[in-house]
Design a protein around this motif. Sequence first.
Motif: not given
Length: 117
Positions: A7-17
């Motif tokens: 679990s925990g997958g997502a769409l994030v921006q570069p540099g994020e955690s």
Amino acid sequence: QVQLQESGGALVQPGESLRLSCAASRSIFDFNVLGWYRQAPGKERELVATITSGGFASYGDSVKGRFAISRDNAKNTVSLQMNSLKPEDTAMYYCNAIFRYGGDQYWGQGTQVTVSS
């Protein structure tokens, strides 16, 4: 039968955690090694990180210094903390476990991580 649920997958921006978790259907003391692998479209599955029953962690070269693997023996989970994410980290991330008795290997179904602006 062993089940691993990521679990925990997502769409994030570069540099994020982002933090991924994998829950095992049995005690993680039954596994010599727990790990995370990833596979991007058109590429082979590659090692991200592993952690032994004794707590020794190792990492793929591309994630060293950015990712951290940990285990929670009480919750039967293994987690992957991913920092400073890059677009090249985009992949399906799979949890892996190697059974202590006999060496059978188990995989989860995967969780998608996409790093994009």
